[in-house]
Write a protein that holds these residues in place. Sequence first.
Motif, PDB file in Angstrom:
ATOM      1  N   ALA A  11      81.665  43.194  78.176  1.00 28.65           N
ATOM      2  CA  ALA A  11      81.813  42.091  78.800  1.00 28.65           C
ATOM      3  C   ALA A  11      80.645  41.633  78.812  1.00 28.65           C
ATOM      4  CB  ALA A  11      82.478  42.343  80.450  1.00 28.65           C
ATOM      5  N   GLN A  12      79.622  41.703  78.966  1.00 26.37           N
ATOM      6  CA  GLN A  12      77.918  41.182  78.233  1.00 26.37           C
ATOM      7  C   GLN A  12      77.856  41.198  77.071  1.00 26.37           C
ATOM      8  OE1 GLN A  12      75.800  39.838  81.211  1.00 26.37           O
ATOM      9  NE2 GLN A  12      75.448  38.974  78.872  1.00 26.37           N
ATOM     10  N   ARG A  13      77.714  42.328  76.598  1.00 24.44           N
ATOM     11  CA  ARG A  13      77.871  41.778  74.671  1.00 24.44           C
ATOM     12  C   ARG A  13      78.983  40.941  74.068  1.00 24.44           C
ATOM     13  NH1 ARG A  13      78.433  47.518  70.607  1.00 24.44           N
ATOM     14  NH2 ARG A  13      77.891  46.257  68.624  1.00 24.44           N
ATOM     15  N   SER A  14      79.939  40.767  74.369  1.00 26.39           N
ATOM     16  CA  SER A  14      81.218  40.005  74.547  1.00 26.39           C
ATOM     17  C   SER A  14      80.435  38.657  74.474  1.00 26.39           C
ATOM     18  CB  SER A  14      82.526  40.000  74.738  1.00 26.39           C
ATOM     19  OG  SER A  14      83.298  39.333  74.438  1.00 26.39           O
ATOM     20  N   LEU A  15      79.957  38.290  75.740  1.00 25.04           N
ATOM     21  CA  LEU A  15      79.777  37.216  75.944  1.00 25.04           C
ATOM     22  C   LEU A  15      77.925  36.503  75.293  1.00 25.04           C
ATOM     23  CD1 LEU A  15      79.526  34.860  77.687  1.00 25.04           C
ATOM     24  CD2 LEU A  15      78.076  36.202  79.418  1.00 25.04           C
ATOM     25  N   ALA A  30      80.494  29.431  81.710  1.00 24.99           N
ATOM     26  CA  ALA A  30      79.630  29.755  83.048  1.00 24.99           C
ATOM     27  C   ALA A  30      81.155  30.492  83.758  1.00 24.99           C
ATOM     28  CB  ALA A  30      79.238  28.611  83.654  1.00 24.99           C
ATOM     29  N   LEU A  31      81.805  30.905  83.597  1.00 25.15           N
ATOM     30  CA  LEU A  31      82.908  31.080  84.208  1.00 25.15           C
ATOM     31  C   LEU A  31      82.866  32.261  84.116  1.00 25.15           C
ATOM     32  CD1 LEU A  31      85.380  31.372  86.042  1.00 25.15           C
ATOM     33  CD2 LEU A  31      86.826  30.912  83.928  1.00 25.15           C
ATOM     34  N   SER A  32      82.947  33.217  82.764  1.00 20.80           N
ATOM     35  CA  SER A  32      82.313  34.306  81.868  1.00 20.80           C
ATOM     36  C   SER A  32      81.381  34.884  83.139  1.00 20.80           C
ATOM     37  CB  SER A  32      81.841  34.642  80.825  1.00 20.80           C
ATOM     38  OG  SER A  32      83.559  34.221  80.388  1.00 20.80           O
ATOM     39  N   VAL A  34      86.774  38.078  79.707  1.00 21.45           N
ATOM     40  CA  VAL A  34      86.226  37.802  78.672  1.00 21.45           C
ATOM     41  C   VAL A  34      86.182  38.055  77.675  1.00 21.45           C
ATOM     42  CG1 VAL A  34      83.348  38.202  78.200  1.00 21.45           C
ATOM     43  CG2 VAL A  34      84.244  37.943  80.963  1.00 21.45           C
ATOM     44  N   LEU A  35      86.585  38.846  77.115  1.00 18.98           N
ATOM     45  CA  LEU A  35      86.636  39.363  75.719  1.00 18.98           C
ATOM     46  C   LEU A  35      88.236  38.155  75.147  1.00 18.98           C
ATOM     47  CD1 LEU A  35      87.659  43.136  75.986  1.00 18.98           C
ATOM     48  CD2 LEU A  35      85.203  42.258  74.924  1.00 18.98           C
ATOM     49  N   ASP A  36      88.947  37.619  75.960  1.00 24.11           N
ATOM     50  CA  ASP A  36      89.981  36.802  75.786  1.00 24.11           C
ATOM     51  C   ASP A  36      89.443  35.335  74.909  1.00 24.11           C
ATOM     52  OD1 ASP A  36      92.938  36.171  75.194  1.00 24.11           O
ATOM     53  OD2 ASP A  36      91.821  34.738  76.187  1.00 24.11           O
ATOM     54  N   ARG A  37      88.346  35.344  76.031  1.00 22.88           N
ATOM     55  CA  ARG A  37      87.971  34.193  76.139  1.00 22.88           C
ATOM     56  C   ARG A  37      86.520  34.076  74.053  1.00 22.88           C
ATOM     57  NH1 ARG A  37      86.258  33.974  81.310  1.00 22.88           N
ATOM     58  NH2 ARG A  37      88.235  33.733  82.828  1.00 22.88           N
ATOM     59  N   THR A  38      86.111  34.898  74.410  1.00 20.91           N
ATOM     60  CA  THR A  38      85.215  35.438  73.176  1.00 20.91           C
ATOM     61  C   THR A  38      85.894  35.248  71.597  1.00 20.91           C
ATOM     62  OG1 THR A  38      83.872  36.684  74.155  1.00 20.91           O
ATOM     63  CG2 THR A  38      83.787  36.926  72.171  1.00 20.91           C
ATOM     64  N   ILE A  39      87.213  35.710  71.519  1.00 20.05           N
ATOM     65  CA  ILE A  39      88.108  35.631  70.644  1.00 20.05           C
ATOM     66  C   ILE A  39      88.591  34.320  70.941  1.00 20.05           C
ATOM     67  CG2 ILE A  39      90.762  36.446  70.014  1.00 20.05           C
ATOM     68  CD1 ILE A  39      90.077  38.856  71.149  1.00 20.05           C
ATOM     69  N   GLN A  40      88.964  33.451  71.384  1.00 21.46           N
ATOM     70  CA  GLN A  40      89.410  32.273  71.417  1.00 21.46           C
ATOM     71  C   GLN A  40      88.225  31.540  71.054  1.00 21.46           C
ATOM     72  OE1 GLN A  40      92.584  31.404  72.091  1.00 21.46           O
ATOM     73  NE2 GLN A  40      92.084  29.130  72.176  1.00 21.46           N
ATOM     74  N   VAL A  41      86.783  30.776  71.414  1.00 24.21           N
ATOM     75  CA  VAL A  41      85.454  30.460  70.483  1.00 24.21           C
ATOM     76  C   VAL A  41      85.097  30.880  69.338  1.00 24.21           C
ATOM     77  CG1 VAL A  41      83.638  30.168  71.221  1.00 24.21           C
ATOM     78  CG2 VAL A  41      84.689  30.449  73.186  1.00 24.21           C
ATOM     79  N   ASP A  87      86.871  41.254  61.688  1.00 18.66           N
ATOM     80  CA  ASP A  87      84.692  40.867  61.454  1.00 18.66           C
ATOM     81  C   ASP A  87      83.950  41.204  62.323  1.00 18.66           C
ATOM     82  OD1 ASP A  87      86.010  41.281  58.556  1.00 18.66           O
ATOM     83  OD2 ASP A  87      85.201  38.639  57.938  1.00 18.66           O
ATOM     84  N   LEU A  88      85.115  40.674  63.477  1.00 20.66           N
ATOM     85  CA  LEU A  88      83.900  40.911  64.952  1.00 20.66           C
ATOM     86  C   LEU A  88      84.157  42.470  65.522  1.00 20.66           C
ATOM     87  CD1 LEU A  88      83.280  37.493  66.155  1.00 20.66           C
ATOM     88  CD2 LEU A  88      81.576  38.830  65.154  1.00 20.66           C
ATOM     89  N   PRO A  89      83.354  42.748  66.212  1.00 25.45           N
ATOM     90  CA  PRO A  89      84.443  44.025  66.862  1.00 25.45           C
ATOM     91  C   PRO A  89      85.072  43.641  68.475  1.00 25.45           C
ATOM     92  CG  PRO A  89      81.708  44.146  68.223  1.00 25.45           C
ATOM     93  CD  PRO A  89      82.403  42.130  66.306  1.00 25.45           C
ATOM     94  N   VAL A  90      85.049  42.386  68.725  1.00 27.92           N
ATOM     95  CA  VAL A  90      85.792  41.923  70.136  1.00 27.92           C
ATOM     96  C   VAL A  90      87.511  42.238  69.780  1.00 27.92           C
ATOM     97  CG1 VAL A  90      86.274  40.599  71.650  1.00 27.92           C
ATOM     98  CG2 VAL A  90      83.923  39.978  70.302  1.00 27.92           C
ATOM     99  N   GLU A  91      88.003  42.105  68.932  1.00 20.77           N
ATOM    100  CA  GLU A  91      89.236  42.190  68.981  1.00 20.77           C
ATOM    101  C   GLU A  91      89.515  43.740  69.176  1.00 20.77           C
ATOM    102  OE1 GLU A  91      91.458  43.767  66.617  1.00 20.77           O
ATOM    103  OE2 GLU A  91      89.984  44.898  65.133  1.00 20.77           O
ATOM    104  N   SER A  92      88.628  44.213  68.390  1.00 21.42           N
ATOM    105  CA  SER A  92      88.594  45.864  68.557  1.00 21.42           C
ATOM    106  C   SER A  92      89.025  46.679  70.011  1.00 21.42           C
ATOM    107  CB  SER A  92      88.429  47.122  67.957  1.00 21.42           C
ATOM    108  OG  SER A  92      88.372  48.593  68.059  1.00 21.42           O
ATOM    109  N   TRP A  93      87.631  45.777  70.945  1.00 20.16           N
ATOM    110  CA  TRP A  93      87.650  46.105  72.393  1.00 20.16           C
ATOM    111  C   TRP A  93      88.146  45.760  72.556  1.00 20.16           C
ATOM    112  CZ3 TRP A  93      81.918  43.426  72.261  1.00 20.16           C
ATOM    113  CH2 TRP A  93      80.701  43.655  71.220  1.00 20.16           C
TER     114      TRP A  93
END
Length: 431
Positions: free
Chosen positions: A270-274, A302-304, A348-355, A364-370
């Motif tokens: 989650a921290q790496r995603s943030l 902030a929420l994450s 947190v992962l979902d917000r990162t995808i959204q941002v 192309d980013l690892p977040v969707e796989s995570w």
Amino acid sequence: MAWDFETDPEFAEQLAWMRAFIDDELIPLEPILDELPADEWLVAKRHLQNRVKAHGLWGAFLDPKLGGAGLGQLKLALMSEIIGRCMMSMAIFGVQAPDSGNMELLAHGATEAQKERWLWPNLRGEISSAFALTEPFFAGADPTVIGTTATKDGDEWVIEGHKWFITNASIADIVLVFAETNPEGRPHRHASVFVVPTGTPGMEIVRDIGTMAHPDPEFGRLGNHAELIFKDCRVPADHLIGDPGGGFTLAQQRLGGGRIHHAMRWLGQAQRSLDIMCERAVSRISHGKPLAQHQMMQDYVALSHMEIQAARLLTFQTAWKMDKYGAAAVRADLGMIKAHVSKVVLAVLDRTIQVCGALGYSSDLPVESWYRGTRFGPIGDGPDEVHKSVLARTLLKGYTPVEGWPSEHIPSRRPAAEAKWAELRAEAGLT
């Protein structure tokens, strides 16, 4: 009583080495890991594992008497958070599930001869293992009801049954099978654990199951989940771990600390995603200003951060309590952190995808796989609903039912309040 949020300097140096090792040696390999020649990666992996062993950080979850470092849950939590930055790290540090849980089980239940045959090779990383509990037609969250049976026949046990979603079974050297041996002992003394080596006649690995993380699985891939059939599968009597009917107790041995480690690995992810979210927020221009200056993005960041930090403290507290009072005293806490953190990391992962928009949704980013891999978190190791139910029942035991109005009913409390005020006036010299 003092509160101290610092670790000792010597262990802090170990953590710093872990962080640098993972960030500099493992994370850079992520984009091509699946493309590496299997035979070459095996050699390279052993080289990396040897570096970890040289630092005394291999298989650190076991007590010294069981062959581990005996660091305690709080230090293991700090290690797990760093390991969670790169899921490949679990295999490099000797804490890869389900091997780690199986080693806990064997350490507590196996004879010395069985440990020599299966535990120590597993701990050294020479063999791998799987744990066959869940079944397709019985609720995986209820191990008190299973369909797989094991019947004694002379010097052998005959296993019959159907197992489902068994992690790493297609690559394991041994499978620990949960089977009913004592029906009269239901619900908690009915099952036993058997070691079934790969290639044993009667154990068929039907397939690796497609999942949200890997819809088209390559058979024999690390992390896959297999379907198994047992038909007249015979194992020698000495392949039984512990006593007949003792499987439920043994299975519990592999869950306690593991939930702390799961939670902290998720928080590391989650921290790496943030970090990815924040980098995108300060880099991307939208409507004339960086995303970081838009209040909605600031809310996401902030929420994450708040959720991660709150979840860390909750998990550290549980680890501290487990070190101090033992696993039995923190059963509800262990379920609480598992259920809570599994939701935090997905949020947190979902917000990162959204941002990150289309880039975040893409591979192309690892977040969707995570996200796809971590979505199993609220289901595996006991669904969150079960953990929350246990927590609620534990909390409710501390309350006593009342008749009539609730204890906080204001009109009912008024006479006592007036009497208290009269007493206080007298004490203060107001009468």
